[in-house]
Structures are given as C-alpha cells and as structure tokens.
Design a protein around this motif. Structure first.
Motif, PDB file in Angstrom:
ATOM      1  N   MET A   1       0.742  -1.389   0.408  1.00 17.19           N
ATOM      2  CA  MET A   1       0.303  -0.099   0.212  1.00 17.19           C
ATOM      3  C   MET A   1       1.218   1.516   0.212  1.00 17.19           C
ATOM      4  O   MET A   1       0.522   2.079  -0.388  1.00 17.19           O
ATOM      5  N   PHE A   2       2.027   1.166   1.539  1.00 14.81           N
ATOM      6  CA  PHE A   2       2.489   2.239   0.959  1.00 14.81           C
ATOM      7  C   PHE A   2       3.709   2.267  -0.340  1.00 14.81           C
ATOM      8  O   PHE A   2       3.354   3.976  -0.400  1.00 14.81           O
ATOM      9  N   ASP A   3       4.054   1.864  -1.449  1.00 14.86           N
ATOM     10  CA  ASP A   3       4.912   2.095  -2.480  1.00 14.86           C
ATOM     11  C   ASP A   3       4.302   2.425  -3.762  1.00 14.86           C
ATOM     12  O   ASP A   3       4.031   3.002  -4.452  1.00 14.86           O
ATOM     13  N   ARG A   4       2.239   2.300  -3.152  1.00 11.93           N
ATOM     14  CA  ARG A   4       1.834   2.592  -4.435  1.00 11.93           C
ATOM     15  C   ARG A   4       1.126   3.629  -4.310  1.00 11.93           C
ATOM     16  O   ARG A   4      -0.540   4.092  -4.472  1.00 11.93           O
ATOM     17  N   ASN A   5       0.887   4.081  -3.006  1.00 10.50           N
ATOM     18  CA  ASN A   5       0.265   5.546  -2.399  1.00 10.50           C
ATOM     19  C   ASN A   5      -1.290   5.377  -2.377  1.00 10.50           C
ATOM     20  O   ASN A   5      -1.208   6.522  -2.996  1.00 10.50           O
ATOM     21  N   ILE A   6      -1.507   4.225  -2.057  1.00 13.61           N
ATOM     22  CA  ILE A   6      -3.008   3.898  -1.442  1.00 13.61           C
ATOM     23  C   ILE A   6      -2.852   4.346  -0.222  1.00 13.61           C
ATOM     24  O   ILE A   6      -2.819   3.837   0.584  1.00 13.61           O
ATOM     25  N   ALA A   7      -3.942   5.016   0.074  1.00  6.79           N
ATOM     26  CA  ALA A   7      -4.549   4.515   0.934  1.00  6.79           C
ATOM     27  C   ALA A   7      -5.983   4.302   1.504  1.00  6.79           C
ATOM     28  O   ALA A   7      -6.880   3.782   0.433  1.00  6.79           O
ATOM     29  N   LEU A   8      -5.625   3.882   3.484  1.00  2.00           N
ATOM     30  CA  LEU A   8      -7.405   3.252   3.291  1.00  2.00           C
ATOM     31  C   LEU A   8      -8.179   4.107   4.408  1.00  2.00           C
ATOM     32  O   LEU A   8      -7.202   4.024   5.510  1.00  2.00           O
ATOM     33  N   SER A   9      -9.220   3.944   4.394  1.00  2.00           N
ATOM     34  CA  SER A   9      -9.465   4.858   5.717  1.00  2.00           C
ATOM     35  C   SER A   9     -11.161   4.328   6.100  1.00  2.00           C
ATOM     36  O   SER A   9     -11.102   3.667   5.406  1.00  2.00           O
ATOM     37  N   GLY A  10     -11.898   5.008   7.294  1.00  2.00           N
ATOM     38  CA  GLY A  10     -12.994   4.750   7.354  1.00  2.00           C
ATOM     39  C   GLY A  10     -13.830   5.360   8.462  1.00  2.00           C
ATOM     40  O   GLY A  10     -12.985   6.362   8.348  1.00  2.00           O
ATOM     41  N   GLY A  11     -14.627   5.470   8.399  1.00  2.00           N
ATOM     42  CA  GLY A  11     -15.835   5.760   9.451  1.00  2.00           C
ATOM     43  C   GLY A  11     -16.767   5.555  10.065  1.00  2.00           C
ATOM     44  O   GLY A  11     -16.752   4.504   9.618  1.00  2.00           O
ATOM     45  N   VAL A  12     -17.737   5.955  10.403  1.00  2.00           N
ATOM     46  CA  VAL A  12     -19.099   6.220  11.199  1.00  2.00           C
ATOM     47  C   VAL A  12     -20.609   5.246   9.826  1.00  2.00           C
ATOM     48  O   VAL A  12     -20.797   6.011   8.794  1.00  2.00           O
TER      49      VAL A  12
END
Length: 65
Positions: A1-12
């Motif tokens: 994920m880091f070397d491809r500049n991918i982000a993972l996020s979540g929320g309510v």
C-alpha cells in the motif's frame, strides 16, 4: 500500500439513513442481521456488553430478552 500511494480509511456508517428502508425487511425475516453480532447478552448483561466492546473482545453486541 505504501509504495503505491494507496490510502485506506473508514468512518461511521450512516445507520439512521438506512433504518426506514431495511427495518421492515428485518422484522419480516427477509434479512437476518444476526451475523453482524458477535456477542449476545440479556438486559442485565448490558454493562458486560459495553465492557466487551470497550476491551475490543466484541464488535457488536445484541441485547436479547
């Protein structure tokens, strides 16, 4: 994920948005919500349910009579 500049996020989740649409299906038995819950407690066990969620030993607790 880091070397491809991918982000993972979540929320309510906006649960209240879906209640009018999904609650009738749950009450009619068309949708079974039980796989979401990983702990079931009685009314007297509500404090234990909150403690389990706080300690991360349970994600979702169902209160059943």
């Amino acid at each position: 994920m880091f070397d491809r500049n991918i982000a993972l996020s979540g929320g309510v989740a906006p649960v209240r948005t879906y209640v009018p649409e999904l609650l009738p299906d749950v009450l009619e038995g068309t949708i079974d919500p039980s796989p979401v819950f990983d702990l079931t407690v009685g009314l007297e066990g509500v404090p234990d349910g909150y403690e389990a969620m706080d300690e991360r030993t349970a994600l979702k607790v169902m209160v059943a009579n």
